[in-house]
Design an enzyme around this catalytic site. Structure first.
Site, PDB file in Angstrom:
ATOM      1  N   THR A 136       0.804  -1.230   0.000  1.00  0.00           N
ATOM      2  CA  THR A 136       0.000   0.000   0.000  1.00  0.00           C
ATOM      3  C   THR A 136       0.835   1.277   0.000  1.00  0.00           C
ATOM      4  O   THR A 136       0.278   2.376   0.004  1.00  0.00           O
ATOM      5  CB  THR A 136      -0.907   0.026   1.245  1.00  0.00           C
ATOM      6  OG1 THR A 136      -0.083  -0.126   2.412  1.00  0.00           O
ATOM      7  CG2 THR A 136      -1.933  -1.094   1.206  1.00  0.00           C
ATOM      8  N   GLU A 137       2.151   1.160  -0.018  1.00  0.00           N
ATOM      9  CA  GLU A 137       3.006   2.330   0.178  1.00  0.00           C
ATOM     10  C   GLU A 137       2.736   3.447  -0.827  1.00  0.00           C
ATOM     11  O   GLU A 137       2.731   4.634  -0.468  1.00  0.00           O
ATOM     12  CB  GLU A 137       4.482   1.921   0.115  1.00  0.00           C
ATOM     13  CG  GLU A 137       4.963   1.123   1.316  1.00  0.00           C
ATOM     14  CD  GLU A 137       4.774  -0.372   1.150  1.00  0.00           C
ATOM     15  OE1 GLU A 137       5.411  -1.132   1.894  1.00  0.00           O
ATOM     16  OE2 GLU A 137       3.954  -0.795   0.283  1.00  0.00           O
TER      17      GLU A 137
END
Length: 253
Positions: free
Chosen positions: A134-135
């Site tokens: 999800t970065e």
């Protein structure tokens, strides 16, 4: 008087196996300095026991690991500014230790939690397992996790999963190469895997892992570079507004 905080990792032993249970479900088993120290200590314990052949990582709660806890300062290098960050060092150790490492993922592995699983020699996924990098959604780059994901999935598949923040269930993770097996009864699958691993002695498994690292070498500076890329993005003023959107209790990547 308040007692000492509970250890983030609980260790137990069975024949030839050390089980390391990530045991901070109230923090979604996020990566903290304490968790990193505890997992490094688990690897130390496994390596120091000549009878230990396998180290199993699992977790209590709905989350296998939610990634790096950003509510506290990210732990820096322990041996000077040019050294690798502890998270990278742990992932690298999991790939290189002569003990076979197994990740049993039964909940959500998010961001750095995906890297933790991917660094293990075998990844078993239960029916509730989910894997998601999800970065990029908050302006960050999974620079330390990505090499370990890519060695499983291939470069383009890892890049796509990161860019699109794909949410992979157990079957999709196996199809992508991120997990090796998915099973409706993960405990039984783990038992079968441990029986199979019992037929291979520790020195042979260690030799195989050493040869694999020679066959597919990484750049010697990759760990340092990956940590710097992560920190550069984390401290970029343009990224802070994106991070501020994350509710504090969920601030892990």
């Amino acid at each position: 008087m308040t007692g000492a905080p509970a250890a983030p990792v609980a260790l137990s032993r069975s024949r030839g196996v050390l089980h390391a249970l990530l045991d901070a479900p109230e923090r979604r088993n996020a990566v903290t300095p304490e968790l990193l120290d505890a997992l490094h200590a688990a690897v130390d314990t496994a390596e120091a026991d000549p009878g230990c052949r396998v180290l199993v990582l699992s977790a209590r709660g709905e989350h296998f690991c939610a990634g790096t806890d950003l509510t506290a300062p990210v732990p820096g290098p322990k041996a000077g500014p040019e050294a690798e960050l502890p998270y990278w060092t742990l992932l690298d150790r999991l790939t290189r230790t002569p003990v076979v490492t197994v990740a049993l993922v039964e909940g959500r592995a998010t961001a750095g939690g995906v890297g933790l699983a991917a660094a293990c020699d075998l990844v078993l996924a239960g029916p509730g397992a989910r894997f998601r990098l999800t970065e990029a959604l908050v302006g960050l780059v999974p620079a330390m996790a990505l090499p370990f994901v890519a060695r499983r999935t291939g470069e383009q598949r890892a890049f796509t999963a990161t860019l699109l923040a794909e949410d992979l269930d157990a079957a999709a993770a196996v199809a992508a190469g991120l997990a090796d097996l998915h099973a409706d009864e993960p405990a039984q699958a783990l038992r079968r895997t441990l029986v199979a691993l019992s037929r291979v002695d520790r020195s042979t498994a260690g030799a195989l892992k050493t040869y694999r690292s020679r066959l597919f070498p990484r750049d010697a500076r990759l760990g340092q570079d990956a940590g710097q890329v992560f920190l550069d993005r984390l401290t970029d003023p343009a990224v802070q507004p994106l991070l501020d959107r994350i509710p504090t209790p969920e601030r892990a990547v």
